[in-house]
Design an enzyme around this catalytic site. Structure first.
Site, PDB file in Angstrom:
ATOM      1  N   ASP A   3       3.370  -4.803   7.974  1.00  0.00           N
ATOM      2  CA  ASP A   3       1.745  -3.980   7.696  1.00  0.00           C
ATOM      3  C   ASP A   3       1.051  -4.737   8.490  1.00  0.00           C
ATOM      4  O   ASP A   3       1.064  -5.308   7.386  1.00  0.00           O
ATOM      5  CB  ASP A   3       2.003  -2.861   6.766  1.00  0.00           C
ATOM      6  CG  ASP A   3       0.833  -2.271   6.129  1.00  0.00           C
ATOM      7  OD1 ASP A   3      -0.570  -1.773   7.214  1.00  0.00           O
ATOM      8  OD2 ASP A   3       0.618  -1.560   4.874  1.00  0.00           O
TER       9      ASP A   3
ATOM     10  N   HIS B 291       0.757  -1.196  -0.034  1.00  0.00           N
ATOM     11  CA  HIS B 291      -0.122  -0.032   0.231  1.00  0.00           C
ATOM     12  C   HIS B 291       0.919   1.160  -0.167  1.00  0.00           C
ATOM     13  O   HIS B 291       1.839   1.003   0.279  1.00  0.00           O
ATOM     14  CB  HIS B 291      -0.870  -0.057   1.517  1.00  0.00           C
ATOM     15  CG  HIS B 291      -1.739   0.653   1.224  1.00  0.00           C
ATOM     16  ND1 HIS B 291      -1.480   1.464   2.125  1.00  0.00           N
ATOM     17  CD2 HIS B 291      -3.162   0.919   1.130  1.00  0.00           C
ATOM     18  CE1 HIS B 291      -2.721   2.775   1.785  1.00  0.00           C
ATOM     19  NE2 HIS B 291      -3.608   2.320   1.904  1.00  0.00           N
TER      20      HIS B 291
ATOM     21  N   GLN C 177      -4.348  -4.587   6.621  1.00  0.00           N
ATOM     22  CA  GLN C 177      -5.543  -5.652   6.653  1.00  0.00           C
ATOM     23  C   GLN C 177      -5.447  -7.315   6.904  1.00  0.00           C
ATOM     24  O   GLN C 177      -6.329  -8.534   7.137  1.00  0.00           O
ATOM     25  CB  GLN C 177      -5.067  -6.115   5.094  1.00  0.00           C
ATOM     26  CG  GLN C 177      -5.349  -4.526   4.078  1.00  0.00           C
ATOM     27  CD  GLN C 177      -6.620  -5.146   3.936  1.00  0.00           C
ATOM     28  OE1 GLN C 177      -8.164  -4.885   4.516  1.00  0.00           O
ATOM     29  NE2 GLN C 177      -6.828  -3.222   3.478  1.00  0.00           N
TER      30      GLN C 177
ATOM     31  N   CYS D  60      -4.843   2.606  -3.626  1.00  0.00           N
ATOM     32  CA  CYS D  60      -3.167   3.202  -3.283  1.00  0.00           C
ATOM     33  C   CYS D  60      -2.713   2.264  -2.984  1.00  0.00           C
ATOM     34  O   CYS D  60      -1.765   2.074  -2.557  1.00  0.00           O
ATOM     35  CB  CYS D  60      -4.122   3.280  -1.528  1.00  0.00           C
ATOM     36  SG  CYS D  60      -4.580   4.647  -1.109  1.00  0.00           S
TER      37      CYS D  60
ATOM     38  N   LYS E 249     -10.160  -0.721   9.918  1.00  0.00           N
ATOM     39  CA  LYS E 249     -10.783  -1.595   9.584  1.00  0.00           C
ATOM     40  C   LYS E 249     -10.927  -2.503  10.016  1.00  0.00           C
ATOM     41  O   LYS E 249     -11.353  -4.434   9.620  1.00  0.00           O
ATOM     42  CB  LYS E 249      -9.947  -2.152   8.717  1.00  0.00           C
ATOM     43  CG  LYS E 249      -9.171  -1.123   7.813  1.00  0.00           C
ATOM     44  CD  LYS E 249      -8.193  -1.318   6.670  1.00  0.00           C
ATOM     45  CE  LYS E 249      -7.296  -0.411   6.370  1.00  0.00           C
ATOM     46  NZ  LYS E 249      -7.605   0.049   5.022  1.00  0.00           N
TER      47      LYS E 249
HETATM   48  C1  LIG Z   1      -2.264  -3.026   3.576  1.00  0.00           C
HETATM   49  C2  LIG Z   1      -2.530  -0.981   4.426  1.00  0.00           C
HETATM   50  N1  LIG Z   1      -1.676  -0.698   4.770  1.00  0.00           N
HETATM   51  C3  LIG Z   1      -1.484   0.650   5.065  1.00  0.00           C
HETATM   52  C4  LIG Z   1      -3.248   0.965   5.576  1.00  0.00           C
HETATM   53  C5  LIG Z   1      -3.692   2.481   5.579  1.00  0.00           C
HETATM   54  O1  LIG Z   1      -4.294   2.753   6.518  1.00  0.00           O
HETATM   55  P1  LIG Z   1      -4.528   4.343   7.049  1.00  0.00           P
HETATM   56  O2  LIG Z   1      -5.575   4.925   6.036  1.00  0.00           O
HETATM   57  O3  LIG Z   1      -5.833   3.918   8.038  1.00  0.00           O
HETATM   58  O4  LIG Z   1      -3.337   4.946   8.036  1.00  0.00           O
HETATM   59  C6  LIG Z   1      -4.212   0.429   4.624  1.00  0.00           C
HETATM   60  C7  LIG Z   1      -5.426   1.085   3.884  1.00  0.00           C
HETATM   61  O5  LIG Z   1      -6.317   0.763   2.782  1.00  0.00           O
HETATM   62  C8  LIG Z   1      -3.932  -0.736   4.047  1.00  0.00           C
HETATM   63  O6  LIG Z   1      -4.604  -1.884   3.665  1.00  0.00           O
END
Ligand SMILES: Cc1ncc(COP(=O)(O)O)c(C=O)c1O
Length: 425
Positions: A217, A139, A220, A382, A243
């Site tokens: 990270d 992401h 998900q 993203c 999420k």
């Molecule tokens: C794999 C992953 N990492 C990071 C994020 C970023 O999350 P946040 O916007 O809550 O910081 C997302 C959000 O879609 C994501 O799917």
């Protein structure tokens, strides 16, 4: 053209489980009572942000109505209650993922958690000639902070490729690590586009053996599967509450020795022990990294979301996601011209199913689904570097959570069939 209801009633009855194990939780989600365009709502965008159960909404409302106060400062009852609820939430959240509460830092979201590491650890530990290794399925939150760090320090940003199966290659990881320049490996636990569940424990082990620090990270992963941070053993693990059925607040779990050595990320109130005219000393962990007033109600709300998920049981949540992904993978190919992306089968993927339909832009797919109150995401999610690897500009994506049932997938397949008719395909 897809059949409207997925085959004969007999065939569908054969496929459907005797009991919808999660049908009972649907009543907890007020939004599911809504009708849009004359249809009951089908929400298939939980990978972007999940809906909230009334237990979370009511906990936050109760806090704001009767216990609101700022934390760690008030010597009066409201302040004490707020602090107890806030720190209690931290303890339960940390225990939910198997980590020390003192090394579990509240952030705004996963993005801020990753930036915290890039600034507070990266600037002092990465330099010219070093390499930061990420993957093509990240992401933007796990790409851009490292680009900024590499630009500032002269380090090189490298990408592990996504192979045809939608997975990472551990052989390629070993080859890059063997070159001896990687100082940090940052990788998604579960891909937000492909749904791939990466073997993060193994990646951490190999990276550590090569002398690299690791960040996972988990944005998900934590919402949809059991996560044991002790077993994964990463140096840093970031995720985001919205999420996971909670409000918008995030977590960074870190290894104590690293957090202790690191300089603070943001300066201000709450993160200090003593402030002199020309220098300051820092508060203990985790507050050293929590400058300013916390998002108190959000942290307490996330505590309620975690309690809710724990009551269901994360093994059951994972099994539900797997079973819905399997059903979607079985039914979506009934739609003519539809291409699926990601690992074969549901075992190696989370509850995320991306797809395109020949002759239709993903935005048109999502808009036409919306006419039937079926919410799917369309765009680059993203993850623009990954889109380029897949050879597409965008995809549509259906993603699931505890409130989804098989009928939601049936409604999606029906909406896609109707969308193709609009396009006269
Ligand atoms: C794999 C992953 N990492 C990071 C994020 C970023 O999350 P946040 O916007 O809550 O910081 C997302 C959000 O879609 C994501 O799917």
């Amino acid at each position: 053209m897809a059949s409207v209801a997925g085959g004969t009633p007999k065939a569908r009855a054969r496929r459907a489980p005797a009991v919808q194990p999660f049908a009972d939780v649907r009543a907890d989600f007020p939004v599911l009572q809504r009708e849009i365009n004359g249809h009951s709502l089908v929400y298939l965008d939980s990978a972007a942000s999940a809906q909230k159960p009334r237990q979370v909404i009511e906990t936050m409302e109760r806090f704001y109505s009767y216990s609101y106060g700022t934390v760690h400062r008030g010597v009066y009852e409201l302040g004490r209650e707020a602090t107890e609820q806030f720190e209690g939430a931290r303890e339960r959240i940390a225990s939910f993922v198997g980590w020390d509460p003192a090394c579990s830092i509240f952030t705004r979201n996963a993005t801020e958690a990753i930036n915290l590491v890039a600034y507070a650890w990266g600037r002092d530990n990465i330099g010219a000639g070093d390499e930061v290794l990420i993957t093509e399925m990240e992401h933007h939150s796990n790409i851009v902070p490292w680009q900024l760090l590499c630009e500032e320090t002269g380090a090189r940003l490298r990408y592990l490729s996504v192979i045809d199966s939608g997975e990472l290659s551990l052989d390629e990881l070993d080859e890059v690590l063997a070159e001896g320049r990687v100082k940090l490996v940052a990788v998604a636990h579960v891909s937000n586009v492909l749904g791939t569940i990466n073997p993060v424990g193994e990646i951490v082990k190999r990276a550590r053996a090569a002398g690299a620090v690791t960040l996972v990270d988990g944005a998900q992963a934590v919402p949809q599967m059991p996560v044991d941070l002790g077993a994964i053993d990463a140096d840093f693990y970031a995720w985001t509450g919205h999420k996971a059925l909670g409000p918008a607040t995030g977590l960074l779990h870190g290894r104590r020795e690293l957090l202790q050595e690191m300089r603070p990320f943001l300066g201000g109130g709450h993160m200090i022990s003593r402030v002199e005219r020309d220098h300051s000393t820092w508060n203990e962990l985790p507050w050293k990294f929590e400058a300013g007033t916390n998002a108190i109600a959000e942290a307490i709300g996330l505590g309620a979301a975690i309690d809710y998920l724990a009551r269901i049981g994360m093994d059951r949540v994972r099994e539900h996601e797997r079973e819905l992904a399997a059903y979607a993978l079985e039914r979506l190919p009934e739609v003519e011209g539809l291409t699926l992306y990601g690992p074969d089968g549901a075992d190696g993927r989370g509850g995320v199913v991306p797809f395109t339909i020949e002759g239709m832009h993903p935005h048109d797919i999502a808009e036409l689904c919306d006419r039937e109150a079926v919410c799917v995401r369309a765009g680059h999610h993203c993850a623009q570097p990954l889109m380029r690897c897949l050879g597409v500009g965008a995809t549509a994506r259906a993603s699931f959570h505890v409130y989804n049932v098989r009928e939601d997938v049936d409604r999606l397949v029906h909406a896609l069939g109707a969308a193709r008719e609009v396009f006269e395909l």
